[in-house]
Design a protein around this motif. Structure first.
Motif, PDB file in Angstrom:
ATOM      1  N   GLU A   1      29.553  21.256  18.736  1.00 24.00           N
ATOM      2  CA  GLU A   1      30.064  20.342  17.710  1.00 24.00           C
ATOM      3  C   GLU A   1      29.179  19.105  17.598  1.00 24.00           C
ATOM      4  O   GLU A   1      28.834  18.664  16.508  1.00 24.00           O
ATOM      5  CB  GLU A   1      31.488  19.899  18.072  1.00 24.00           C
ATOM      6  N   LEU A   2      28.837  18.574  18.750  1.00 24.05           N
ATOM      7  CA  LEU A   2      27.976  17.392  18.787  1.00 24.05           C
ATOM      8  C   LEU A   2      26.646  17.708  18.095  1.00 24.05           C
ATOM      9  O   LEU A   2      26.126  16.899  17.318  1.00 24.05           O
ATOM     10  CB  LEU A   2      27.733  17.003  20.245  1.00 24.05           C
ATOM     11  N   GLY A   3      26.115  18.885  18.380  1.00 24.67           N
ATOM     12  CA  GLY A   3      24.856  19.296  17.776  1.00 24.67           C
ATOM     13  C   GLY A   3      24.952  19.391  16.261  1.00 24.67           C
ATOM     14  O   GLY A   3      24.013  19.026  15.559  1.00 24.67           O
ATOM     15  N   LYS A   4      26.089  19.863  15.789  1.00 25.31           N
ATOM     16  CA  LYS A   4      26.273  19.973  14.345  1.00 25.31           C
ATOM     17  C   LYS A   4      26.323  18.581  13.707  1.00 25.31           C
ATOM     18  O   LYS A   4      25.720  18.346  12.663  1.00 25.31           O
ATOM     19  CB  LYS A   4      27.564  20.749  14.049  1.00 25.31           C
ATOM     20  N   ARG A   5      26.969  17.663  14.379  1.00 22.67           N
ATOM     21  CA  ARG A   5      27.071  16.290  13.859  1.00 22.67           C
ATOM     22  C   ARG A   5      25.715  15.595  13.835  1.00 22.67           C
ATOM     23  O   ARG A   5      25.384  14.860  12.911  1.00 22.67           O
ATOM     24  CB  ARG A   5      28.033  15.450  14.719  1.00 22.67           C
ATOM     25  N   LEU A   6      24.922  15.813  14.900  1.00 25.36           N
ATOM     26  CA  LEU A   6      23.677  15.064  15.088  1.00 25.36           C
ATOM     27  C   LEU A   6      22.427  15.841  14.665  1.00 25.36           C
ATOM     28  O   LEU A   6      21.329  15.311  14.728  1.00 25.36           O
ATOM     29  CB  LEU A   6      23.544  14.636  16.553  1.00 25.36           C
ATOM     30  N   TYR A   7      22.602  17.092  14.254  1.00 26.54           N
ATOM     31  CA  TYR A   7      21.456  17.937  13.899  1.00 26.54           C
ATOM     32  C   TYR A   7      20.531  18.102  15.114  1.00 26.54           C
ATOM     33  O   TYR A   7      19.313  17.999  14.994  1.00 26.54           O
ATOM     34  CB  TYR A   7      20.664  17.359  12.719  1.00 26.54           C
ATOM     35  N   LEU A   8      21.142  18.299  16.280  1.00 24.57           N
ATOM     36  CA  LEU A   8      20.360  18.486  17.496  1.00 24.57           C
ATOM     37  C   LEU A   8      20.886  19.718  18.224  1.00 24.57           C
ATOM     38  O   LEU A   8      22.045  20.087  18.073  1.00 24.57           O
ATOM     39  CB  LEU A   8      20.493  17.256  18.410  1.00 24.57           C
ATOM     40  N   ASP A   9      20.036  20.346  19.043  1.00 23.38           N
ATOM     41  CA  ASP A   9      20.483  21.532  19.778  1.00 23.38           C
ATOM     42  C   ASP A   9      20.698  21.217  21.261  1.00 23.38           C
ATOM     43  O   ASP A   9      20.476  20.092  21.703  1.00 23.38           O
ATOM     44  CB  ASP A   9      19.510  22.699  19.579  1.00 23.38           C
ATOM     45  N   SER A  10      21.139  22.228  21.996  1.00 23.19           N
ATOM     46  CA  SER A  10      21.483  22.007  23.405  1.00 23.19           C
ATOM     47  C   SER A  10      20.256  21.611  24.221  1.00 23.19           C
ATOM     48  O   SER A  10      20.386  20.923  25.231  1.00 23.19           O
ATOM     49  CB  SER A  10      22.132  23.257  23.994  1.00 23.19           C
ATOM     50  N   GLY A  11      19.091  22.042  23.784  1.00 24.35           N
ATOM     51  CA  GLY A  11      17.861  21.673  24.491  1.00 24.35           C
ATOM     52  C   GLY A  11      17.663  20.168  24.522  1.00 24.35           C
ATOM     53  O   GLY A  11      17.151  19.612  25.496  1.00 24.35           O
ATOM     54  N   THR A  12      18.062  19.497  23.453  1.00 25.58           N
ATOM     55  CA  THR A  12      17.994  18.037  23.418  1.00 25.58           C
ATOM     56  C   THR A  12      19.249  17.427  24.030  1.00 25.58           C
ATOM     57  O   THR A  12      19.177  16.469  24.805  1.00 25.58           O
ATOM     58  CB  THR A  12      17.870  17.539  21.965  1.00 25.58           C
ATOM     59  N   LEU A  13      20.392  17.990  23.691  1.00 25.75           N
ATOM     60  CA  LEU A  13      21.652  17.339  24.059  1.00 25.75           C
ATOM     61  C   LEU A  13      22.003  17.457  25.541  1.00 25.75           C
ATOM     62  O   LEU A  13      22.563  16.512  26.110  1.00 25.75           O
ATOM     63  CB  LEU A  13      22.790  17.898  23.197  1.00 25.75           C
ATOM     64  N   THR A  14      21.692  18.582  26.155  1.00 25.29           N
ATOM     65  CA  THR A  14      22.069  18.738  27.567  1.00 25.29           C
ATOM     66  C   THR A  14      21.538  17.585  28.427  1.00 25.29           C
ATOM     67  O   THR A  14      22.332  16.938  29.127  1.00 25.29           O
ATOM     68  CB  THR A  14      21.624  20.114  28.101  1.00 25.29           C
ATOM     69  N   PRO A  15      20.235  17.279  28.365  1.00 26.20           N
ATOM     70  CA  PRO A  15      19.775  16.142  29.182  1.00 26.20           C
ATOM     71  C   PRO A  15      20.342  14.800  28.742  1.00 26.20           C
ATOM     72  O   PRO A  15      20.573  13.915  29.583  1.00 26.20           O
ATOM     73  CB  PRO A  15      18.253  16.179  29.036  1.00 26.20           C
ATOM     74  N   VAL A  16      20.579  14.631  27.440  1.00 24.57           N
ATOM     75  CA  VAL A  16      21.154  13.371  26.945  1.00 24.57           C
ATOM     76  C   VAL A  16      22.569  13.191  27.505  1.00 24.57           C
ATOM     77  O   VAL A  16      22.926  12.115  27.998  1.00 24.57           O
ATOM     78  CB  VAL A  16      21.183  13.355  25.398  1.00 24.57           C
ATOM     79  N   LEU A  17      23.346  14.252  27.474  1.00 24.39           N
ATOM     80  CA  LEU A  17      24.722  14.159  27.960  1.00 24.39           C
ATOM     81  C   LEU A  17      24.779  14.011  29.476  1.00 24.39           C
ATOM     82  O   LEU A  17      25.631  13.301  30.002  1.00 24.39           O
ATOM     83  CB  LEU A  17      25.515  15.393  27.504  1.00 24.39           C
ATOM     84  N   LYS A  18      23.842  14.648  30.163  1.00 26.71           N
ATOM     85  CA  LYS A  18      23.787  14.482  31.623  1.00 26.71           C
ATOM     86  C   LYS A  18      23.464  13.041  31.969  1.00 26.71           C
ATOM     87  O   LYS A  18      24.006  12.480  32.924  1.00 26.71           O
ATOM     88  CB  LYS A  18      22.726  15.419  32.232  1.00 26.71           C
ATOM     89  N   SER A  19      22.578  12.442  31.185  1.00 20.15           N
ATOM     90  CA  SER A  19      22.216  11.048  31.413  1.00 20.15           C
ATOM     91  C   SER A  19      23.412  10.123  31.155  1.00 20.15           C
ATOM     92  O   SER A  19      23.667   9.189  31.921  1.00 20.15           O
ATOM     93  CB  SER A  19      21.041  10.690  30.505  1.00 20.15           C
ATOM     94  N   LEU A  20      24.155  10.405  30.083  1.00 16.50           N
ATOM     95  CA  LEU A  20      25.340   9.585  29.785  1.00 16.50           C
ATOM     96  C   LEU A  20      26.410   9.780  30.859  1.00 16.50           C
ATOM     97  O   LEU A  20      27.167   8.848  31.165  1.00 16.50           O
ATOM     98  CB  LEU A  20      25.902   9.951  28.401  1.00 16.50           C
ATOM     99  N   GLU A  21      26.441  10.972  31.432  1.00 17.08           N
ATOM    100  CA  GLU A  21      27.392  11.243  32.524  1.00 17.08           C
ATOM    101  C   GLU A  21      26.997  10.432  33.762  1.00 17.08           C
ATOM    102  O   GLU A  21      27.852   9.815  34.399  1.00 17.08           O
ATOM    103  CB  GLU A  21      27.383  12.739  32.834  1.00 17.08           C
ATOM    104  N   GLN A  22      25.688  10.417  34.059  1.00 15.40           N
ATOM    105  CA  GLN A  22      25.160   9.624  35.184  1.00 15.40           C
ATOM    106  C   GLN A  22      25.572   8.164  35.074  1.00 15.40           C
ATOM    107  O   GLN A  22      25.931   7.537  36.054  1.00 15.40           O
ATOM    108  CB  GLN A  22      23.619   9.663  35.183  1.00 15.40           C
ATOM    109  N   LYS A  23      25.490   7.649  33.842  1.00 16.93           N
ATOM    110  CA  LYS A  23      25.828   6.238  33.620  1.00 16.93           C
ATOM    111  C   LYS A  23      27.337   6.006  33.619  1.00 16.93           C
ATOM    112  O   LYS A  23      27.788   4.859  33.520  1.00 16.93           O
ATOM    113  CB  LYS A  23      25.219   5.760  32.290  1.00 16.93           C
ATOM    114  N   GLY A  24      28.088   7.098  33.661  1.00 18.75           N
ATOM    115  CA  GLY A  24      29.545   6.967  33.750  1.00 18.75           C
ATOM    116  C   GLY A  24      30.256   6.813  32.423  1.00 18.75           C
ATOM    117  O   GLY A  24      31.442   6.492  32.385  1.00 18.75           O
ATOM    118  N   TYR A  25      29.550   7.045  31.305  1.00 23.32           N
ATOM    119  CA  TYR A  25      30.167   6.843  29.992  1.00 23.32           C
ATOM    120  C   TYR A  25      30.929   8.064  29.488  1.00 23.32           C
ATOM    121  O   TYR A  25      31.750   7.961  28.593  1.00 23.32           O
ATOM    122  CB  TYR A  25      29.110   6.458  28.954  1.00 23.32           C
ATOM    123  N   VAL A  26      30.576   9.240  30.049  1.00 22.73           N
ATOM    124  CA  VAL A  26      31.305  10.462  29.679  1.00 22.73           C
ATOM    125  C   VAL A  26      31.501  11.307  30.935  1.00 22.73           C
ATOM    126  O   VAL A  26      30.845  11.083  31.952  1.00 22.73           O
ATOM    127  CB  VAL A  26      30.526  11.311  28.629  1.00 22.73           C
TER     128      VAL A  26
END
Lengths: 151, 151
Positions: free
Chosen positions: A60-85
């Motif tokens: 869903e996120l990819g559809k909203r942002l026009y990005l695929d899991s190859g980009t989003l997986t590391p982005v979301l892992k980083s946001l998880e590291q920072k404690g935001y998600v």
DNA sequence: TATAATTAAATTGAACTCAATTTAATTTGG
DNA sequence: CCAAATTAAATTGAGTTCAATTTAATTATA
């Protein structure tokens, strides 16, 4: 008399090039303000979706942002590291990775509210031009999507 | 009655986001056609400048493309590898690295001429809308440059 | 003229972008 | 039910992109 020929290989005759350049230049305007939040632009727009949706799959996120899991997986892992998600697999369907906003992520929203006014993109074009640009960009995006869908 | 508040943190209220998304989507349309020439989009626009200028410093190229040496050095090295340009230091000023188009690079232009019509970006918007988008993007680029210059 | 400041590229490192592949889970058809 | 097809993410690898630093050459200035 010399005939004037339209040269489609001149940079100044391209529509793609100013789009590409303007995109990068505008993102660059965000950087100093996002640095203060320790977010990159990609992380920031991912958080925007999270502030709206609270919970979202990678797809869903990819559809909203026009990005695929190859980009989003590391982005979301980083946001998880920072404690935001926080991230976890969906119970009903373990293929789906859900991302959920945390309290800390919600708190970040208050600080992030200051970003758009500080970037001041709205001063780069008149109100009418901004509205027109907005319309044209979404028309373009819609037409590209439609075109690809019909392939 | 509930007051409707403009939420500047909603993705749909941003001008930057559709710019960023549309830029990537349009570049994506080029990929299959550029693959046939064994060029990336960045290499392609660098070649566009070379077809116009024949010879160019990294700095000049960067000004045209809104890119710095960190991006351009590997791009130009790659184009050199493929034989489309040759690179050498300027005699009068050894700091300046000049890039010059080769015969093979000129030949590539003939094949590249087919790219813009094949991509068919012009079918994504009406003529009038394309002209308007072009105007707005260059206005935006000009205003960002002006803004940064006065900082 | 030495030294300091400036300039042009290259390098480095972190992060993004995307196509292609892989892995794992689910759905479909026989 | 079970193999095949599909789907969702993750992984991989090549190529940007950019800020910051480094290196080398040139220019300015005390």
């Amino acid at each position: 008399m010399e005939e004037k020929i339209f040269d489609s290989l001149k940079l100044e005759n391209q529509i793609c090039f100013p789009l590409y350049a303007a995109s990068r230049e505008v993102v660059k305007l965000y950087r100093p303000h996002l640095d203060a939040l320790n977010l990159t632009y990609t992380q920031y727009i991912a958080m925007m979706v999270m502030w709206e949706e609270k919970q979202c799959s990678v797809k869903e996120l990819g559809k909203r942002l026009y990005l695929d899991s190859g980009t989003l997986t590391p982005v979301l892992k980083s946001l998880e590291q920072k404690g935001y998600v926080r991230r976890f697999r969906m119970e009903d369907d373990e293929r789906v990775m859900l991302t959920e906003i945390t309290d800390k992520g919600e708190e970040l929203r208050e600080k992030a509210k200051e970003v758009p006014p500080k970037v001041g993109c709205r001063f780069l074009l008149s109100i009418e031009d901004s509205i027109e640009l907005y319309r044209l960009l979404y028309t373009l995006l819609g037409n590209i999507n439609g075109k690809n869908a019909s392939d």
